[in-house]
Motif scaffolding. Structure first.
Motif, short mmCIF file in Angstrom:
data_model
loop_
_atom_site.label_atom_id
_atom_site.label_comp_id
_atom_site.label_asym_id
_atom_site.label_seq_id
_atom_site.Cartn_x
_atom_site.Cartn_y
_atom_site.Cartn_z
N THR A 40 -0.19 -19.35 15.04
CA THR A 40 -0.12 -17.93 14.67
C THR A 40 -1.15 -17.18 15.52
O THR A 40 -2.01 -17.80 16.15
CB THR A 40 -0.50 -17.72 13.19
OG1 THR A 40 -1.88 -18.09 13.01
CG2 THR A 40 0.37 -18.54 12.26
N ASN A 41 -1.06 -15.87 15.52
CA ASN A 41 -2.17 -15.10 16.06
C ASN A 41 -3.37 -15.26 15.13
O ASN A 41 -3.23 -15.60 13.95
CB ASN A 41 -1.80 -13.63 16.22
CG ASN A 41 -0.97 -13.37 17.47
OD1 ASN A 41 0.22 -13.08 17.38
ND2 ASN A 41 -1.58 -13.51 18.64
N ASP A 42 -4.56 -15.03 15.66
CA ASP A 42 -5.78 -15.21 14.89
C ASP A 42 -5.98 -14.03 13.92
O ASP A 42 -5.48 -12.94 14.16
CB ASP A 42 -6.98 -15.32 15.83
CG ASP A 42 -8.13 -16.12 15.23
OD1 ASP A 42 -7.90 -16.82 14.23
OD2 ASP A 42 -9.25 -16.03 15.75
N GLY A 43 -6.75 -14.26 12.86
CA GLY A 43 -7.07 -13.19 11.92
C GLY A 43 -6.16 -13.18 10.71
O GLY A 43 -4.95 -13.40 10.83
N VAL A 44 -6.74 -12.92 9.54
CA VAL A 44 -6.02 -12.89 8.27
C VAL A 44 -6.01 -11.47 7.73
O VAL A 44 -7.00 -10.74 7.85
CB VAL A 44 -6.70 -13.82 7.24
CG1 VAL A 44 -5.99 -13.76 5.89
CG2 VAL A 44 -6.73 -15.26 7.76
N CYS A 45 -4.90 -11.06 7.13
CA CYS A 45 -4.83 -9.74 6.51
C CYS A 45 -3.79 -9.74 5.40
O CYS A 45 -2.98 -10.66 5.28
CB CYS A 45 -4.49 -8.66 7.55
SG CYS A 45 -2.84 -8.82 8.27
N SER A 46 -3.80 -8.68 4.60
CA SER A 46 -2.73 -8.46 3.63
C SER A 46 -1.63 -7.65 4.31
O SER A 46 -1.84 -7.06 5.39
CB SER A 46 -3.26 -7.69 2.42
OG SER A 46 -3.60 -6.36 2.78
N TRP A 47 -0.49 -7.59 3.68
CA TRP A 47 0.59 -6.75 4.23
C TRP A 47 0.13 -5.29 4.32
O TRP A 47 0.46 -4.58 5.26
CB TRP A 47 1.84 -6.85 3.36
CG TRP A 47 2.63 -8.11 3.52
CD1 TRP A 47 2.81 -9.10 2.59
CD2 TRP A 47 3.36 -8.55 4.68
NE1 TRP A 47 3.61 -10.10 3.10
CE2 TRP A 47 3.96 -9.79 4.37
CE3 TRP A 47 3.55 -8.00 5.95
CZ2 TRP A 47 4.73 -10.49 5.29
CZ3 TRP A 47 4.33 -8.70 6.86
CH2 TRP A 47 4.92 -9.93 6.53
N TYR A 48 -0.66 -4.85 3.32
CA TYR A 48 -1.17 -3.48 3.33
C TYR A 48 -2.10 -3.25 4.52
O TYR A 48 -2.00 -2.23 5.22
CB TYR A 48 -1.90 -3.18 2.03
CG TYR A 48 -2.70 -1.90 2.08
CD1 TYR A 48 -2.08 -0.65 2.11
CD2 TYR A 48 -4.10 -1.94 2.12
CE1 TYR A 48 -2.82 0.52 2.18
CE2 TYR A 48 -4.84 -0.78 2.19
CZ TYR A 48 -4.20 0.45 2.24
OH TYR A 48 -4.93 1.61 2.31
#
Length: 269
Positions: free
Chosen positions: A207-215
């Motif tokens: 995956t690309n790096d970095g985690v986030c929520s859909w928001y």
């Protein structure tokens, strides 16, 4: 073996990921759904026998998560038995197989998942994709299963395009802020496949790096977005709260924000 010298077959070449794979492997034999129905064992065995490829890259899938709940038989045929047919044909032909699976094979009870973690899908899409993984592993040893998440690319429907459209149509756009994952740009993923082909057989999280929520993802695309909960935004298929894939086997790709910037630039936005 030099990757450029091998004979490659791309199945699902007209899809969002398949289109970018075609750029990375311009000399590959390319099959769309019209060229090959992967649910037909007879047709798959015949096609791969005739082409005799060194590497088969399968980007064909039924990816409508909610649609899979309504069309369960189709989901299991395309996402489960189809990859099994391809794996059987690859085993007979002596070809490597690269196949794409999903973060949705996990239940979301952990903050992140390594390649070795035990799957426990909570929707039909996830269960059908896990069946595909297992069919492949049953049929052959020379496979590379690449689990991916939250894809966006210039050649198909995706979250970025949906947000841009809704932003034009609505005063405010509500997006869930309690589901977390890793957005992934198909161009970056396709480029990484060349490397994966040369690595040891097995399962990879790419995956690309970095985690986030859909928001958080939406907030990087449009301005008129408001957070909401999954309960407020009911969907037919249950989604895992956390589907963060930890890549423990290869170098990380660029951050998703950088990838998104490149995507928007490509789209002249």
């Amino acid at each position: 073996m030099v990757v450029g010298a091998i004979k490659t077959l791309i199945i699902g070449s007209s899809g969002m990921l398949g289109s970018d794979l075609c750029k990375v492997f311009p000399d590959a034999v390319k099959f769309t759904h019209k060229d090959l129905d992967i649910t037909s064992r007879e047709h798959v065995l015949k096609a791969i026998r005739e082409i005799s490829p060194d590497v088969v890259i399968n980007a064909a899938a039924y990816t409508d998560v909610d649609g899979c709940e309504d069309n369960q038989e189709l989901a299991y045929e395309v996402n489960g038995n189809g990859p099994g047919n391809i794996a059987e044909a690859c085993s007979i032909a002596g070809a490597k197989l690269v196949h794409f699976s999903t973060d949705y094979i996990f239940d979301g009870s952990k903050k992140e998942y390594a390649e070795s973690d035990t799957p426990n899908p909570i929707n039909v899409y996830g269960r059908s994709k896990l069946l595909g993984e297992r069919r492949i592993i049953e049929c052959m040893g020379d496979y590379r299963i690449i689990r991916i998440s939250w894809l966006f690319g210039t050649h198909g429907k995706n979250f970025v395009e949906t947000m841009l459209r809704l932003s034009r149509e609505m005063d405010t756009v509500k997006v869930v802020n309690d589901q977390f994952g890793k957005p992934t740009y198909t161009i970056d993923l396709a480029a990484r496949v060349k490397e994966i082909i040369e690595l040891e057989p097995g399962i990879y999280h790419i995956t690309n790096d970095g985690v986030c929520s859909w928001y958080e993802f939406a907030s990087s695309i449009i301005d008129n977005v408001l957070p909401c909960t999954s309960e407020e935004f009911s969907r037919k298929a249950k989604r895992p709260k956390y589907s963060v894939l930890a890549n423990t086997k290869t170098e990380p790709m660029r951050h998703w924000k950088e990838a998104l910037e490149a995507y928007l630039k490509e789209r002249n936005i």
